[in-house]
Structure formats: C-alpha cells, structure tokens
Design a protein around this motif. Structure first.
Motif, PDB file in Angstrom:
ATOM      1  N   VAL A 723      -6.300  -3.137  -1.208  1.00 34.08           N
ATOM      2  CA  VAL A 723      -5.228  -2.778  -0.284  1.00 34.08           C
ATOM      3  C   VAL A 723      -4.397  -4.034  -0.083  1.00 34.08           C
ATOM      4  O   VAL A 723      -4.909  -5.060   0.396  1.00 34.08           O
ATOM      5  N   ILE A 724      -3.115  -3.961  -0.439  1.00 38.85           N
ATOM      6  CA  ILE A 724      -2.262  -5.145  -0.410  1.00 38.85           C
ATOM      7  C   ILE A 724      -0.911  -4.793   0.196  1.00 38.85           C
ATOM      8  O   ILE A 724      -0.577  -3.624   0.403  1.00 38.85           O
ATOM      9  N   SER A 725      -0.142  -5.823   0.430  1.00 40.30           N
ATOM     10  CA  SER A 725       1.211  -5.640   0.962  1.00 40.30           C
ATOM     11  C   SER A 725       2.094  -4.966  -0.080  1.00 40.30           C
ATOM     12  O   SER A 725       1.915  -5.163  -1.288  1.00 40.30           O
ATOM     13  N   LYS A 726       3.056  -4.160   0.381  1.00 40.48           N
ATOM     14  CA  LYS A 726       3.921  -3.423  -0.532  1.00 40.48           C
ATOM     15  C   LYS A 726       4.763  -4.330  -1.416  1.00 40.48           C
ATOM     16  O   LYS A 726       5.197  -3.924  -2.500  1.00 40.48           O
ATOM     17  N   VAL A 753      -2.414   4.399  -7.757  1.00 36.37           N
ATOM     18  CA  VAL A 753      -1.762   3.703  -6.657  1.00 36.37           C
ATOM     19  C   VAL A 753      -1.555   4.710  -5.532  1.00 36.37           C
ATOM     20  O   VAL A 753      -1.252   5.882  -5.776  1.00 36.37           O
ATOM     21  N   TYR A 754      -1.737   4.244  -4.304  1.00 33.30           N
ATOM     22  CA  TYR A 754      -1.626   5.154  -3.172  1.00 33.30           C
ATOM     23  C   TYR A 754      -0.833   4.481  -2.063  1.00 33.30           C
ATOM     24  O   TYR A 754      -1.054   3.316  -1.720  1.00 33.30           O
ATOM     25  N   GLU A 755       0.122   5.239  -1.506  1.00 32.90           N
ATOM     26  CA  GLU A 755       0.846   4.830  -0.309  1.00 32.90           C
ATOM     27  C   GLU A 755       0.904   6.060   0.608  1.00 32.90           C
ATOM     28  O   GLU A 755       1.366   7.117   0.195  1.00 32.90           O
ATOM     29  N   GLY A 756       0.429   5.911   1.822  1.00 35.45           N
ATOM     30  CA  GLY A 756       0.428   7.059   2.709  1.00 35.45           C
ATOM     31  C   GLY A 756      -0.159   6.745   4.061  1.00 35.45           C
ATOM     32  O   GLY A 756      -0.423   5.582   4.419  1.00 35.45           O
ATOM     33  N   ILE A 759      -3.646   4.639   5.031  1.00 41.15           N
ATOM     34  CA  ILE A 759      -3.787   3.182   5.079  1.00 41.15           C
ATOM     35  C   ILE A 759      -2.687   2.615   5.965  1.00 41.15           C
ATOM     36  O   ILE A 759      -1.721   3.305   6.328  1.00 41.15           O
ATOM     37  N   GLU A 760      -2.823   1.393   6.325  1.00 41.80           N
ATOM     38  CA  GLU A 760      -1.919   0.720   7.261  1.00 41.80           C
ATOM     39  C   GLU A 760      -0.473   0.744   6.767  1.00 41.80           C
ATOM     40  O   GLU A 760      -0.224   0.642   5.558  1.00 41.80           O
ATOM     41  N   SER A 761       0.462   0.857   7.690  1.00 45.28           N
ATOM     42  CA  SER A 761       1.880   0.838   7.345  1.00 45.28           C
ATOM     43  C   SER A 761       2.230  -0.488   6.674  1.00 45.28           C
ATOM     44  O   SER A 761       1.770  -1.552   7.089  1.00 45.28           O
ATOM     45  N   GLY A 762       3.097  -0.401   5.656  1.00 43.86           N
ATOM     46  CA  GLY A 762       3.492  -1.608   4.931  1.00 43.86           C
ATOM     47  C   GLY A 762       2.500  -2.024   3.870  1.00 43.86           C
ATOM     48  O   GLY A 762       2.665  -3.077   3.247  1.00 43.86           O
ATOM     49  N   LYS A 763       1.472  -1.191   3.648  1.00 50.33           N
ATOM     50  CA  LYS A 763       0.451  -1.508   2.667  1.00 50.33           C
ATOM     51  C   LYS A 763       0.433  -0.441   1.565  1.00 50.33           C
ATOM     52  O   LYS A 763       0.948   0.663   1.721  1.00 50.33           O
ATOM     53  N   LYS A 764      -0.204  -0.781   0.472  1.00 52.39           N
ATOM     54  CA  LYS A 764      -0.452   0.174  -0.598  1.00 52.39           C
ATOM     55  C   LYS A 764      -1.813  -0.162  -1.214  1.00 52.39           C
ATOM     56  O   LYS A 764      -2.311  -1.282  -1.078  1.00 52.39           O
TER      57      LYS A 764
END
Length: 805
Positions: A723-726, A753-756, A759-764
């Motif tokens: 889990v890292i910064s966008k 890859v997942y963004e949603g 997980i924390e906002s601003g992360k992917k």
C-alpha cells in the motif's frame, strides 16, 4: 566424456582454475558441458583440526571412558570425553570441534555439540578413521605422527584434494581427444605447456619366454595388432589410488588387471583387452572373421549370432574369444584364478567396428573409440604402460617380447596449404609465425615451406584432419574464434563486404512486426494546417516551416508532429464505422530554429477502440494504455540492446504521458490523447498515441546478438502486496528493487492494482511478483527470505510503503 582434473594434472602443469580450463577447452572445440566438484572426503574435513592430548584421566562415573584435555590451538585447552581404548596423553590426534558435521563410513551424518557425558562436560570429539570417512577401522582413535601446529586443519595433514570432473560433449570427429592425454594435447596448444607422457623406459629388453603367438588373417579389418604375455599374476582388488581414478569418471573397479586396462584406455585413448592366457587353446591368437550365424556368448552372458563382417579374436581352435574392438567373451576373461595374461593392444578399422557395434547394438568404451578412429602408432606404448603397471600392482612378470604385426604402416597425411587460403577462410590475416607455432604444438609438421604456403604432415591419430580446410580450422580453433571480430551484419559469405546498418532494413523489420500484430501502415501528407500548432498549443508556431507558395491555408506549413495528420486518418475511419484502429506511420517532422531547418524521422502509432473483435468466446474490452506500451516495448526490444528507463512527464497532447529513455536520451513518448484534443477532431473514443524518435533509435541500435545459456537452476517467484502513495509509480518500485538486489532479482511484475474505499484516501495497493534466480545454484529458503526481507525494508524505508501480510 568425463575428465578428472586431478588426473589431467599428471600430464600437464595446470595453475588455472577449473572454470578457466573449461573456457579454454570450449574455445578449442572441446565443449565443456559441466564442471562438478568432488570432495575427497565428504564434508571436506571442515571443522577437523590437529590436536594434542595434554591430560588423560579416567572418567569418575564410567570405567571405559576417559576425560582428556586437548590443545586444539585455541586460547584454552578443551575438555573432551573419549571412549577409545588407545587414547593417552602426549598423542597428536584428529579433533572434531563443536559445530562440525561428521560423515562416517557407515551411518547417518551428525553434528558435534557440547554435551555432558555421564555428568562430565565434553566440547568436541577425538576421532577414529571411520568416523571421518577415511577408512573402515573403529578399533581406536587415529594417532598421528606430525610436527604440525595444534589447530592446523586436518585436511592439511592428510593432503586431501578435492577433484573437479569436467564433462566434455565430445563431437564424433574428435576421437583423438577421448582421453586425458588427448585433452592435455589441446591444452598444450593453447597454454604453451608440454605434455608429460608416463615413462615406459623401464620396460625390459631381450625377454626370453614362451609367448602366445598371433596370426592376423584379415589385415584390412586389423591393420596393426600388438600383444604380449605376462605371468605370475595375482588377481585382486586394485590399490586405492587406481580405484579412485576410475570412480572419479564414473567407472566401477573390477580387479587390478581389468582396472589397469581401463585406466590406460582413459589415460591414452588406446583400448586394450586382457585374456586369460591359460584358456587360449593352442596358445595362439587368430584375428579373423567367422561364418555368418556363428554363435558367441559375450561377457553380459548373452548369446549372439555373428554377422559375416564381424571381426573376431579367436584361439588356435578357431573358437571366438572376443568380438574385436567391441566386447569380450565369457570363456577367456580374467578371473581370480588367472595367473597368466595375454594382453592385446590393436588398431582396428573404424568401418568394421562401427558396423559390428551397430549390428549387435553394443556401445562400449572401446567401440566408442575404435569406430571413430584410434592412433595406430600408440599400440606398443600402451602395452608397455599397462605391463609395467601390472608388474607394479599385480606382481606380474613380463614373459615375452612384444608381438607387433604391422604389415602396412599407416603413413601421415600430406596436405598442401596456402597462406592466402588461411587468411581467406578465417577472414582476417593470421601472422605466419603464429600459424607455424600453432601447428607445431598440434604435432602437425610443416615441410617444403615457401612464401606462399607449405605442406602439412598430419599424424595418423588426427583422423579428422584430411584436407586444407581442416588444417585452417586447426589454426583457427587454437588462434581463437573470439579473436575474429564479428561483422556489423551476419552473412553466410563472410568474404563479402558488409553494409553499414541500414535504416531502411530496420524500418522494414519493424513494419513487418507491426503488421503481424494487426497494425495498418498509413502515409499522410507532410503539409498541414498552421492552426494545429497555433490553436492546440502542442508546438511552437514560430518554429513552423512555412510554405512560400502555398496551395491553400490548410496546407500552409510542414508538420511538427505526426499526431495531427494521424488523428485526421483516425477521424475519417471512425466516421465510416471503422472504430477499431491500429495505425502506424513512418514520417518526417520539420522545424525551424534561428533560420536553421531541422528534419527528423519519427514513428507514430495510434491504438483505439476495442482490443479484440467481438466474438462469442471472449468478452470485449476497450484498448488501454498498457496495450500500446506493450507494442512500443516490443518494437524497441527488437532493435535495441539497452535497458529502458521510464518517467512520467507532462505533455499538453496527452491526458497522461510516459517518457522512455536510454540514458539521458528520450526515444519515445506515449500516452492517451487529451480528450479535448480528440473531440476537436470529432473523435468520441479514447485514442492512445506513441511518438518514437526513429532517428535516435537508429543511432543507438546495433546488430550484436546477445545470448545467455539456458539457466540450469529453477526460478523462484514470490508475491508481495504494497500500500503506497498514489504519486509513486510502478517504475519507482521496480528501480528501487533492482537497486537493492541486482544479482538474483530477474524480473518485477505487477499483476493487480487497487484504488478504492477499502484503503486509506490518497493510497493505492499494488500486487507484485518478484522472480528470483541464481544461475550458479538452486536458491534455498534462507537466501530467498533474506532477499525479500531486504526488498521489503527498502520499500518501507524509501517509499513509506505498508507491506500487507
């Protein structure tokens, strides 16, 4: 074919590493397929040292045990409980220190640990010979006679040497190298060292005795036959050194007589056979063929029917004793009761042996060599060598002169050679003194030398050298294939002039590649609208090359980018319901800087619409960025042998843009065309465009062929979820991984890859696969876990990543 390096060193002085020797042999044409290390004693005696027993007292709780204090070269003596009856103070002994793995002759390996034996501490073990794999005795500990310092590795005392077994993929033409001395001859040529043949000068002269007589009735099949008789032989096990030599190359020892014939075979390349002389009827050997269909029982106890051309070694009663050069028979073989031996060393016709071995489906060490061609000049030397060994090892008495039937001497081949042809076929001039030195070290004599050429006198053992081209090949393989520079392009006619790398050929190569992947080539007008640069802000109007005699305002300037003309083609096709587009164009772009005009060749690609045509088997999906990226990488990998760096950049033509670089030079830029720009062209679907600097690609391309051996050891895959910064890209992760592990990390790939909202906002979240491989050994869990822990630590430290476990 297996070659023992320690055995090989008996004939030629070698200081090079086994790997270097392997390289030199491969360079000469003796391709080394593998090099295996063989330990003299299992475990290599690691942890075993020489110690001195300082004190030896009875154990207070056991009558058969003693408590000793032993100096092993450490700061303090160590206390060891020992049960051997012969241990005593003042002895030099072999000590296994704590942590040592022992590999006894019988039983499982075990580790030496600190322990209490009947209540008394013990830190080590004083060893018997069977406990360290040196012998069978367990009567007591080994007591050494040595002045070596305490703590000296025991391997130094026993002078144990590991061996290296070199596996050579011998080609059929190189029968001359099918022995240790044969391999040494090639090393002699490339290393400029001499071959040391075993001395046979001790062979006695003027021997009186009753030899077994010999008659050769088929001299075509047997041009030379040599033999002698030995008496007073004691058949038994071979000494340890001889057994070890045979075992090292995969042969099982049988008895001292048979082992000696096998030893000489693999030493010199000359097959030999030992007959029980007392079982030779009439004390006569006849070399002949027998009638077709004659039955003969071979050593494997199979009854075989002979073919008409099978050459046989028969006794005085015309009964077969051996299929010549192939396999012995049961009736005349050497057994424990044998006291007299007739030893055979012959040269048989390769044609006869090849046909016989094939007919009976028998492949032996002897037939392997005979059917390729042995050395007719070595038969007597091999007899002397084997007879002296039998005299030394088996107590034999040499009871006869050597019988040598050689009616028609096989002469060396004479070959005319031209210096001009040497240079022509090799492709570069080779200095005449170098040619002469190489041939001399290959035992090829040169006579009748002139400025233009010479006559080469080739010894009979080089059966593969029969013509001028073969002589030139001999020069080349020793001179070094690697010293002949590769041309810019490959050609079967290496005497031709080679063209410089051709941009047209490369363009055709890539055009064919793109067409085979479903792309259509288009050609658009180099003249375009001035408004494209003025209105869309993707190029500088001041840099436009304006046409002085315009045909129209729509064709008023030279294009600064392939994008606009290719979008026009895309819009035209889409308006005609052709929405699945794969287009490419090789074209020029033009610009002006300070009244200096520039012309650049580019390659443009457009990818848009559905990835696949509709069908009942697969679900439709739209083309996305990675489809185009894959095509661009395919193009560049075809013509560039360079690693690509990726960087996200800003470009007004694209919604998002990726730049590909080699070093500091940008060679490609790709992304999704900005939707506002697409709509101005009337396009309502996503369009992906790649702009490749073709001039730059041509400049850094090369025609070199890069290859690696297929890895012998398996790949290992490990998956990781981060889990890292966008704002962190996959390329950032990949480069960081390679920076921290460049040796065994072969590949990094992202498979999800997942963004949603999970997980924390601003992360992917990235799901990655890491491929690990060591080309020299199989990776174990310890190395794999250490590597992955180092990578995870780097991701956490430098990318502030959260590792999902």
């Amino acid at each position: 074919m297996k070659i023992s390096l320690n055995w090989l060193k008996e004939y030629i002085e070698l200081d090079e590493s086994p790997e270097k020797i392997g390289e030199r042999l491969t360079d000469t044409g003796l391709e080394v397929e593998s090099i295996e290390t063989i330990e003299a004693v299992r475990g290599g005696m690691q942890g075993l040292v020489i110690g001195e027993v300082l004190q030896c007292e009875p154990h207070e709780n056991a009558d058969r045990l003693k408590v000793t204090m032993v100096d092993i070269g450490a700061d303090e003596p160590v206390q060891i409980v020992c049960g051997a009856p012969n241990v005593d103070a003042g002895q030099k002994v072999v000590v296994a220190t704590v942590g040592t793995m022992l590999y006894p002759k019988d039983g499982e390996a075990f580790e030496i640990r600190k322990a209490k034996i009947r209540g008394v501490a013990s830190a080590g073990m004083i060893c018997a010979e069977d406990e360290i794999g040196l012998g069978e005795s367990h009567d007591g500990i080994m007591v050494l006679s040595t002045d070596l310092d305490n703590g000296t590795p025991a391997a130094n005392y026993f002078n144990l040497q590991d061996d290296h077994i070199i596996e050579i993929g011998l080609t059929p033409n190189r029968a001359d190298a099918a022995s240790h001395i044969g391999v040494a001859r090639d090393l002699k040529a490339v290393l400029h060292k001499e071959v040391l043949w075993p001395d046979v000068s001790a062979f006695p002269d003027n021997i009186s005795g009753t030899p077994v007589s010999v008659e050769v009735l088929n001299t075509e099949a047997c041009p030379r036959y040599s033999g002698l008789t030995l008496e007073n032989i004691t058949v038994g096990p071979s000494p340890e050194w001889l057994q070890n030599r045979l075992r090292s190359i995969g042969l099982a020892p049988i008895n001292n007589i048979v082992d000696i014939t096998n030893f000489v075979l693999h030493e010199t390349g000359q097959p030999m056979h030992a007959f029980d002389a007392d079982k030779i009827s009439g004390q006569k050997v006849i070399v002949q063929t027998l009638p077709e269909g004659t039955t003969f029982t071979t050593l494997d106890e199979k009854e075989r029917k002979l073919a008409a051309g099978d050459l046989m070694i028969c006794d005085g009663g015309n009964s077969g004793m051996c299929i010549a050069g192939v396999f012995g028979g049961t009736g005349s073989g050497v057994k424990e009761s044998t006291r007299r031996v007739f030893l055979e060393s012959a040269y048989f016709s390769p044609d006869y042996i090849r046909k016989t071995a094939q007919y009976h489906k028998l492949k032996t060490d002897a037939s392997f060599r005979y059917e390729r061609g042995t050395d007719p000049e070595i038969t007597v030397y091999a007899l002397k060598r084997a007879a002296l060994l039998m005299q030394e090892i088996a107590g034999a008495t040499i009871a006869s002169e050597i019988i040598d039937i050689y009616p028609q001497k096989i002469e060396p081949k004479i070959i005319e050679v031209s210096y001009a042809h040497i240079d022509r076929l090799i492709g570069i001039p080779v200095p005449t003194p170098t040619v002469e030195t190489i041939l001399k070290r290959l035992d090829i004599q040169m006579t009748d030398l002139t400025d233009d050429g010479f006559r080469a006198v080739v010894p009979p053992y080089r059966v593969d050298v029969t013509r001028e081209a073969d002589i030139i090949e001999e020069v080349l393989r020793i001179y070094g294939f690697n010293q002949v520079p590769l041309p810019e392009s490959l050609s079967s006619d290496f005497l031709a002039e080679f063209d410089e790398k051709s941009p047209d050929k490369l363009q055709r190569t890539i055009s064919d590649l793109l067409v085979s992947n479903g792309f259509f080539e288009i050609i658009t007008n180099s003249l375009t609208k001035p408004a494209y640069s003025a209105d869309y802000g993707v190029s500088n109007p001041e840099e436009s090359v304006e046409i002085l005699n315009k045909l129209s305002e729509d064709l008023g300037v030279m294009r600064q980018s392939l994008l606009f003309s290719m979008l026009e083609v895309a819009q035209y096709n889409i308006s005609h319901k052709q929405t699945e587009l794969r287009l490419f164009e090789f074209g020029k772009e033009y610009s002006k800087h300070d009244d200096k005009y520039t012309e650049r060749q580019r390659l443009g690609l457009i990818f848009s619409g559905k990835f696949l045509e509709e069908n009942w088997q697969k679900t439709d999906r739209d083309v996305h960025f990675h489809d185009l990226s894959g095509v661009v990488h395919l193009i560049l990998s075809r013509i560039l042998n360079a690693s690509l760096q990726q960087e996200v950049v800003s470009d007004p033509r694209f919604s998002y843009t990726l730049s590909l670089r080699v070093g500091k030079r940008e060679i490609a830029r790709l992304g999704m065309v900005d939707s506002k720009l697409s709509r101005k062209f009337g396009i309502r679907q996503n369009v992906y465009f790649a702009d490749i600097d073709w001039d730059q690609v041509i400049r850094i391309s090369n025609n070199s062929i890069i290859f690696k051996e297929v890895a012998k050891f398996p790949e290992v895959r490990r998956d990781l979820s981060l889990v890292i910064s966008k704002n962190i890209t996959f390329e950032d992760i990949r480069m960081l991984a390679l920076k921290n592990e460049s040796k065994i990390l072969k590949d990094v790939r992202m498979f999800d890859v997942y963004e949603g909202d999970k997980i924390e906002s601003g992360k992917k979240a990235y799901a990655l696969t890491f491929t690990l491989q060591d080309r020299n050994r199989t990776l174990d869990d310890k190395v794999i876990d250490k590597t992955m822990n180092r990578l995870m630590s780097a991701f956490e430290t430098e990318l502030n990543a959260l590792i999902r476990k």
